[in-house]
Design a protein around this motif. Structure first.
Motif, mmCIF file in Angstrom:
data_model
loop_
_atom_site.group_PDB
_atom_site.id
_atom_site.type_symbol
_atom_site.label_atom_id
_atom_site.label_comp_id
_atom_site.label_asym_id
_atom_site.label_seq_id
_atom_site.Cartn_x
_atom_site.Cartn_y
_atom_site.Cartn_z
ATOM 1 N N GLU A 154 0.833 -1.212 0.000
ATOM 2 C CA GLU A 154 0.000 0.000 0.000
ATOM 3 C C GLU A 154 0.863 1.255 0.000
ATOM 4 O O GLU A 154 0.564 2.224 -0.705
ATOM 5 N N CYS A 155 1.938 1.247 0.791
ATOM 6 C CA CYS A 155 2.845 2.404 0.782
ATOM 7 C C CYS A 155 3.467 2.596 -0.593
ATOM 8 O O CYS A 155 3.549 3.730 -1.099
ATOM 9 N N CYS A 156 3.903 1.496 -1.212
ATOM 10 C CA CYS A 156 4.477 1.601 -2.558
ATOM 11 C C CYS A 156 3.437 2.077 -3.571
ATOM 12 O O CYS A 156 3.766 2.850 -4.481
ATOM 13 N N GLY A 157 2.208 1.610 -3.410
ATOM 14 C CA GLY A 157 1.151 2.063 -4.309
ATOM 15 C C GLY A 157 0.897 3.558 -4.196
ATOM 16 O O GLY A 157 0.710 4.250 -5.204
ATOM 17 N N ILE A 158 0.901 4.068 -2.970
ATOM 18 C CA ILE A 158 0.718 5.514 -2.766
ATOM 19 C C ILE A 158 1.876 6.284 -3.378
ATOM 20 O O ILE A 158 1.686 7.299 -4.071
ATOM 21 N N LEU A 159 3.107 5.815 -3.153
ATOM 22 C CA LEU A 159 4.275 6.480 -3.738
ATOM 23 C C LEU A 159 4.183 6.504 -5.261
ATOM 24 O O LEU A 159 4.510 7.513 -5.904
ATOM 25 N N GLU A 160 3.727 5.413 -5.846
ATOM 26 C CA GLU A 160 3.675 5.322 -7.303
ATOM 27 C C GLU A 160 2.644 6.290 -7.890
ATOM 28 O O GLU A 160 2.931 7.015 -8.853
ATOM 29 N N VAL A 161 1.440 6.309 -7.311
ATOM 30 C CA VAL A 161 0.412 7.180 -7.884
ATOM 31 C C VAL A 161 0.753 8.648 -7.664
ATOM 32 O O VAL A 161 0.478 9.498 -8.528
ATOM 33 N N GLY A 207 1.429 11.338 -10.589
ATOM 34 C CA GLY A 207 0.644 12.564 -10.616
ATOM 35 C C GLY A 207 1.493 13.820 -10.626
ATOM 36 O O GLY A 207 1.106 14.844 -11.223
ATOM 37 N N LEU A 208 2.672 13.771 -9.996
ATOM 38 C CA LEU A 208 3.512 14.962 -9.893
ATOM 39 C C LEU A 208 4.334 15.228 -11.156
ATOM 40 O O LEU A 208 5.044 16.238 -11.217
ATOM 41 N N ALA A 266 -5.207 15.004 -5.256
ATOM 42 C CA ALA A 266 -4.513 15.155 -3.977
ATOM 43 C C ALA A 266 -5.369 14.664 -2.821
ATOM 44 O O ALA A 266 -4.861 14.069 -1.863
ATOM 45 N N VAL A 267 -6.670 14.888 -2.896
ATOM 46 C CA VAL A 267 -7.566 14.410 -1.835
ATOM 47 C C VAL A 267 -7.580 12.884 -1.805
ATOM 48 O O VAL A 267 -7.563 12.273 -0.728
ATOM 49 N N ARG A 268 -7.606 12.261 -2.989
ATOM 50 C CA ARG A 268 -7.586 10.796 -3.029
ATOM 51 C C ARG A 268 -6.276 10.260 -2.463
ATOM 52 O O ARG A 268 -6.263 9.248 -1.751
ATOM 53 N N TRP A 269 -5.153 10.921 -2.773
ATOM 54 C CA TRP A 269 -3.876 10.494 -2.199
ATOM 55 C C TRP A 269 -3.918 10.585 -0.674
ATOM 56 O O TRP A 269 -3.472 9.688 0.026
ATOM 57 N N GLN A 270 -4.463 11.693 -0.194
ATOM 58 C CA GLN A 270 -4.497 11.911 1.253
ATOM 59 C C GLN A 270 -5.404 10.895 1.938
ATOM 60 O O GLN A 270 -5.068 10.344 2.992
ATOM 61 N N GLY A 292 2.102 12.953 5.860
ATOM 62 C CA GLY A 292 2.553 14.341 5.821
ATOM 63 C C GLY A 292 2.746 14.841 4.405
ATOM 64 O O GLY A 292 2.373 15.983 4.069
ATOM 65 N N LEU A 293 3.316 14.000 3.533
ATOM 66 C CA LEU A 293 3.536 14.393 2.146
ATOM 67 C C LEU A 293 2.218 14.659 1.421
ATOM 68 O O LEU A 293 2.062 15.691 0.741
ATOM 69 N N THR A 294 1.270 13.748 1.563
ATOM 70 C CA THR A 294 -0.012 13.942 0.880
ATOM 71 C C THR A 294 -0.771 15.137 1.448
ATOM 72 O O THR A 294 -1.513 15.811 0.712
ATOM 73 N N ARG A 295 -0.591 15.410 2.732
ATOM 74 C CA ARG A 295 -1.237 16.598 3.312
ATOM 75 C C ARG A 295 -0.646 17.879 2.709
ATOM 76 O O ARG A 295 -1.383 18.813 2.391
ATOM 77 N N VAL A 296 0.673 17.922 2.547
ATOM 78 C CA VAL A 296 1.320 19.098 1.942
ATOM 79 C C VAL A 296 0.825 19.302 0.517
ATOM 80 O O VAL A 296 0.507 20.431 0.103
ATOM 81 N N LEU A 297 0.737 18.204 -0.238
ATOM 82 C CA LEU A 297 0.297 18.315 -1.624
ATOM 83 C C LEU A 297 -1.166 18.723 -1.721
ATOM 84 O O LEU A 297 -1.545 19.482 -2.618
ATOM 85 N N ALA A 298 -1.997 18.235 -0.808
ATOM 86 C CA ALA A 298 -3.412 18.623 -0.830
ATOM 87 C C ALA A 298 -3.570 20.102 -0.528
ATOM 88 O O ALA A 298 -4.404 20.790 -1.135
#
Length: 391
Positions: free
Chosen positions: A191-198, A202-203, A212-216, A273-279
């Motif tokens: 799951e962590c790798c999947g989040i990193l990949e998407v 996206g970036l 960004a909301v879906r990532w978060q 934290g990363l997904t929160r910053v991006l959102a």
């Protein structure tokens, strides 16, 4: 209504069929349940036979009942429950016998004895077995005959059943639950790798707020997976306590170490934290694309390192996984230095971009440091191991 009920019945039947198929195909939760059921049956039959042979004036149900319920999912739990249950049964039998002999009427004795035993059953040292005291008291009062000899035989039957249950659980395929640990750890890593990949994909260009909301939201589900992993680790560690098989079996892939758990928890925290910053920065994603595009390559590297780390955690191709992990960790360190240089040398577009680049660099540093530290320490926990192999 009938159609819906029929659909639910068919779905349940299909689920049962899949469980039977998985139990037949190989190790797993379904096969563990089948083995546990067969062992409990064996314990009950042996306890019944032993009680009928050794004890005359006893309730025939007592020994097999105790043996049946004490064939538990771990040997340690069988022993702990055996102590608690036999003490509760002995207390309930003695109190009920004394009450019946003094009062002479079972109904009156029930009115006085059962409330007392139900209250005593809540004592914390009885754990989940406190109800056995009231149950044994009820069996005693409903038996119709009360004497010190009968009470002694029933207590002996309880001890006999407990002994048979513990012995069967410990000597006949004693359970060791390591596959659930590896499955849970693999699920967290995937799951962590999947989040990193998407996020990395996206970036590569301007991203939308909805992305960004879906990532978060996906990152927020990681703590639940981590709680399941920690619970699986605790369960696996308990299954090796008092287990006579733990020394005989080879031990290449035991339960995860605490350092590994902390590494995965910290990685999940940094991803949140990363997904929160991006959102928070998604409103100006077009302007921030020049800042975030270099970040995508770094996240791809982190994902590769985390995949290799996951292979060391689950004991899959341990030597090759260690070499792959060392290589990818060196790449992550180099990518982090390159990311700092690229972001520092790029002209920024205002205070928001400066704030975003600083936050991204901070999260990158935390991710890289935590994964490198965990790779050099925690990865060896899983590969060295301290428990039996997966069954």
């Amino acid at each position: 209504m009938r159609h819906a009920a029929g659909g639910k019945i068919c779905a349940e039947a299909a689920g049962v069929a899949r469980s039977v198929q998985r139990a037949w195909q190989g190790p797993g939760r379904e096969r563990d349940l089948v083995v546990l059921a067969l062992k409990a049956t064996l314990a009950a039959v042996l306890a019944w036979s032993a009680a009928a042979w050794l004890l005359r004036n006893t309730l025939a149900l007592m020994a097999p009942w105790v043996a049946l319920v004490l064939v538990r999912t771990t040997v340690y739990r069988s022993v702990a429950w055996a102590i608690q249950q036999t003490l509760a049964i002995a207390l309930g039998t003695v109190v009920a016998t004394a009450g019946a002999m003094v009062l002479g009427r079972p109904v009156v004795a029930m009115l006085l004895v059962l409330p007392v035993m139900l209250l005593i059953g809540n004592w914390q040292h009885f754990g989940e077995q406190g109800i056995a005291g009231a149950t044994s008291a009820l069996f005693t009062l409903a038996g119709g005959e009360w004497s010190a000899g009968i009470a002694a035989d029933r207590v002996l039957a309880a001890f006999l059943g407990a002994g048979v249950g513990v012995m069967v659980n410990a000597l006949v395929l004693p359970p060791v639950y390591l596959h659930s640990v590896h499955e849970a750890a693999g699920g967290v890593v995937r799951e962590c790798c999947g989040i990193l990949e998407v996020v990395a994909e996206g970036l590569k260009g301007p991203w939308r707020y909805e992305q960004a909301v879906r990532w978060q939201e996906r990152a927020r589900r990681l703590p639940g997976l981590l709680r399941a992993l920690r619970s699986a680790v605790e369960w696996a560690e308990e299954s090796t306590r008092l287990n006579p098989e733990r020394r005989r079996r080879a031990r290449p892939a035991g339960p995860l170490g605490e350092e590994t758990l902390r590494t995965l928890e910290d990685v999940a925290d940094h991803l949140q934290g990363l997904t929160r910053v991006l959102a928070e920065a998604a409103a100006d994603s077009v302007r921030h694309a020049e800042v975030t595009r270099p970040y995508a390559d770094f996240l791809h590297g982190v994902g590769q390192a985390l995949t290799a780390y996951g292979r060391t955690v689950t004991g899959e191709d341990t030597q090759d996984a260690r070499r792959e992990l060392e290589r990818t960790l060196r790449q992550v360190e180099a990518a982090h230095g390159d990311l700092r240089a690229r972001l520092a040398g790029r002209p920024v577009l205002g205070a928001a971009a400066v704030e975003l680049s600083g936050s991204l660099l901070a999260e990158a540093r935390r991710l890289a440091c935590r994964l490198c530290r965990g790779g050099t320490r925690g990865g060896t926990d899983a590969s060295a191991g301290s428990g039996p192999p997966v069954r």
